[in-house]
Design an enzyme around this catalytic site. Structure first.
Site, PDB file in Angstrom:
ATOM      1  N   ASP A  95       0.798  -4.860   5.666  1.00  0.00           N
ATOM      2  CA  ASP A  95      -0.055  -5.801   4.942  1.00  0.00           C
ATOM      3  C   ASP A  95      -0.660  -5.154   3.695  1.00  0.00           C
ATOM      4  O   ASP A  95      -1.739  -5.532   3.255  1.00  0.00           O
ATOM      5  CB  ASP A  95      -1.198  -6.309   5.839  1.00  0.00           C
ATOM      6  CG  ASP A  95      -0.698  -7.264   6.910  1.00  0.00           C
ATOM      7  OD1 ASP A  95       0.505  -7.578   6.924  1.00  0.00           O
ATOM      8  OD2 ASP A  95      -1.516  -7.693   7.745  1.00  0.00           O
ATOM      9  N   HIS A 143       4.296 -10.274   6.342  1.00  0.00           N
ATOM     10  CA  HIS A 143       4.131 -11.741   6.402  1.00  0.00           C
ATOM     11  C   HIS A 143       5.034 -12.464   5.409  1.00  0.00           C
ATOM     12  O   HIS A 143       5.397 -11.917   4.361  1.00  0.00           O
ATOM     13  CB  HIS A 143       2.681 -12.132   6.064  1.00  0.00           C
ATOM     14  CG  HIS A 143       1.684 -11.729   7.092  1.00  0.00           C
ATOM     15  ND1 HIS A 143       1.308 -12.545   8.132  1.00  0.00           N
ATOM     16  CD2 HIS A 143       0.971 -10.576   7.247  1.00  0.00           C
ATOM     17  CE1 HIS A 143       0.400 -11.935   8.880  1.00  0.00           C
ATOM     18  NE2 HIS A 143       0.175 -10.730   8.355  1.00  0.00           N
ATOM     19  N   HIS A 152      -4.116  -4.003  13.184  1.00  0.00           N
ATOM     20  CA  HIS A 152      -4.444  -5.423  13.381  1.00  0.00           C
ATOM     21  C   HIS A 152      -3.605  -6.044  14.497  1.00  0.00           C
ATOM     22  O   HIS A 152      -2.433  -5.721  14.669  1.00  0.00           O
ATOM     23  CB  HIS A 152      -4.252  -6.211  12.074  1.00  0.00           C
ATOM     24  CG  HIS A 152      -5.373  -5.987  11.099  1.00  0.00           C
ATOM     25  ND1 HIS A 152      -5.260  -6.232   9.762  1.00  0.00           N
ATOM     26  CD2 HIS A 152      -6.644  -5.535  11.304  1.00  0.00           C
ATOM     27  CE1 HIS A 152      -6.414  -5.952   9.169  1.00  0.00           C
ATOM     28  NE2 HIS A 152      -7.258  -5.519  10.078  1.00  0.00           N
ATOM     29  N   HIS A 170      -0.350  -0.643  10.971  1.00  0.00           N
ATOM     30  CA  HIS A 170      -1.812  -0.630  11.087  1.00  0.00           C
ATOM     31  C   HIS A 170      -2.238  -1.325  12.368  1.00  0.00           C
ATOM     32  O   HIS A 170      -1.404  -1.872  13.091  1.00  0.00           O
ATOM     33  CB  HIS A 170      -2.485  -1.232   9.847  1.00  0.00           C
ATOM     34  CG  HIS A 170      -2.226  -2.688   9.603  1.00  0.00           C
ATOM     35  ND1 HIS A 170      -0.978  -3.198   9.331  1.00  0.00           N
ATOM     36  CD2 HIS A 170      -3.069  -3.761   9.590  1.00  0.00           C
ATOM     37  CE1 HIS A 170      -1.068  -4.518   9.132  1.00  0.00           C
ATOM     38  NE2 HIS A 170      -2.326  -4.880   9.293  1.00  0.00           N
ATOM     39  N   ASP A 228      -2.176  -8.833  14.986  1.00  0.00           N
ATOM     40  CA  ASP A 228      -0.895  -9.503  14.720  1.00  0.00           C
ATOM     41  C   ASP A 228       0.216  -8.516  14.349  1.00  0.00           C
ATOM     42  O   ASP A 228       1.311  -8.916  13.976  1.00  0.00           O
ATOM     43  CB  ASP A 228      -1.051 -10.595  13.650  1.00  0.00           C
ATOM     44  CG  ASP A 228      -1.530 -10.055  12.317  1.00  0.00           C
ATOM     45  OD1 ASP A 228      -2.326  -9.114  12.298  1.00  0.00           O
ATOM     46  OD2 ASP A 228      -1.091 -10.585  11.281  1.00  0.00           O
ATOM     47  N   HIS A 229      -0.083  -7.231  14.470  1.00  0.00           N
ATOM     48  CA  HIS A 229       0.952  -6.199  14.249  1.00  0.00           C
ATOM     49  C   HIS A 229       1.201  -5.354  15.494  1.00  0.00           C
ATOM     50  O   HIS A 229       2.222  -4.691  15.590  1.00  0.00           O
ATOM     51  CB  HIS A 229       0.569  -5.305  13.061  1.00  0.00           C
ATOM     52  CG  HIS A 229       0.565  -6.069  11.776  1.00  0.00           C
ATOM     53  ND1 HIS A 229       1.550  -5.945  10.826  1.00  0.00           N
ATOM     54  CD2 HIS A 229      -0.291  -7.034  11.314  1.00  0.00           C
ATOM     55  CE1 HIS A 229       1.307  -6.785   9.829  1.00  0.00           C
ATOM     56  NE2 HIS A 229       0.187  -7.449  10.099  1.00  0.00           N
ATOM     57  N   HIS A 258      -6.214  -2.170   2.915  1.00  0.00           N
ATOM     58  CA  HIS A 258      -6.253  -3.295   3.856  1.00  0.00           C
ATOM     59  C   HIS A 258      -6.955  -2.846   5.138  1.00  0.00           C
ATOM     60  O   HIS A 258      -7.884  -3.487   5.617  1.00  0.00           O
ATOM     61  CB  HIS A 258      -4.821  -3.754   4.137  1.00  0.00           C
ATOM     62  CG  HIS A 258      -4.706  -4.879   5.109  1.00  0.00           C
ATOM     63  ND1 HIS A 258      -5.099  -6.164   4.810  1.00  0.00           N
ATOM     64  CD2 HIS A 258      -4.237  -4.924   6.382  1.00  0.00           C
ATOM     65  CE1 HIS A 258      -4.876  -6.938   5.863  1.00  0.00           C
ATOM     66  NE2 HIS A 258      -4.362  -6.219   6.826  1.00  0.00           N
TER      67      HIS A 258
HETATM   68 FE   LIG Z   1      -3.312  -6.844   8.719  1.00  0.00          FE
END
Ligand SMILES: [Fe+2]
Length: 239
Positions: free
Chosen positions: A131, A169, A56, A54, A58-59, A112
């Site tokens: 996530d 995570h 985001h 996805h 942090d990905h 998400h």
């Molecule tokens: Fe995320």
């Protein structure tokens, strides 16, 4: 196919999947480039693709640098084409993405984010769930609805029970405390918590988990219906 777990940022995991015959590899959700580059250089890996579950940050944070350095192609969900910068290859729900080294089924699992996908490597029974499904938990609902998240988790529940789950995570211990609070007499959960603590004590990731373990222990997969699931998700947001 070998999976290497790479710790990134605070509590993110990126993953390298490697064809051991020729060292060709994909990286799943590179939060940042440096730990990936370090590993790739040390082990002489030929990085070919970035697979993003996805959009985001942090990905995808390492995407640009890895693309610049290795000329890798970025693979992501078609509807995220404006959200994942410099994306090269668009994939769709139920599509099989394949090349000479790798073959993954794309499972669209919104909730998400609206464009969240799972990469499921059916031959090796390995799923990268980003996530959406965490070990003993599930992602917060940011863009989608409770219905969508519940339906997405139900899709993942149907994977073979020995499917290995690699998520985005290291939230497992905190998640386990929530599961325990709302399902006090789950013996399988008690056993899993014991194993989780042991792994963390030895500075090891608690992943992979399996679909079977998650069905037995993850309260979000055990919710009987949408109403129960939604209540749990609200409680977890304030846990
Ligand atoms: Fe995320």
């Amino acid at each position: 196919m070998k999976v290497e777990i790479i710790k990134c940022l605070q509590d993110n995991y990126s993953y390298l999947i490697i064809n051991e015959k020729n060292q060709n590899a994909c990286v799943i959700d590179p939060s940042e480039a440096k730990p990936i580059i370090d590993f790739v250089e040390k082990k002489n890996i030929n990085l070919k693709f970035i697979l993003n579950t996805h959009h985001h940050y942090d990905h995808i944070g390492g995407n640009n640098e890895l693309k610049k350095k290795y000329g890798v192609k970025i693979v992501g969900f078609i509807n995220d084409k404006d959200k994942i910068p410099k994306i090269d290859i668009f994939v769709e729900n139920n599509q099989t993405w394949m090349n000479e080294d790798f073959q993954a089924k794309i499972i669209h699992i919104p909730g998400h984010t609206l464009g969240h996908i799972c990469f499921y490597f059916s031959k090796d029974k390995i799923a990268f769930t980003g996530d959406t499904l965490f070990s003993l938990g599930c992602g917060r609902i940011f863009e989608g609805t409770y219905e969508q998240m519940f339906a997405s988790l139900n899709k993942l529940k149907k994977l073979p029970i020995d499917t290995k789950i690699y998520c985005g995570h290291e939230y497992t211990l905190k998640n386990s405390m929530f599961c325990l609070q709302y399902e006090k007499n789950n013996k399988n959960l008690e056993k899993k918590i014991f194993e989780i603590k042991d792994k963390l004590k030895n500075n090891l990731p608690t992943l992979p988990s399996t679909i079977g373990e998650e069905l037995a222990c993850n309260i979000f997969l055990r919710a009987k219906n949408l109403e129960d699931f939604s209540k749990l998700r609200d409680l977890k947001d304030n846990f």
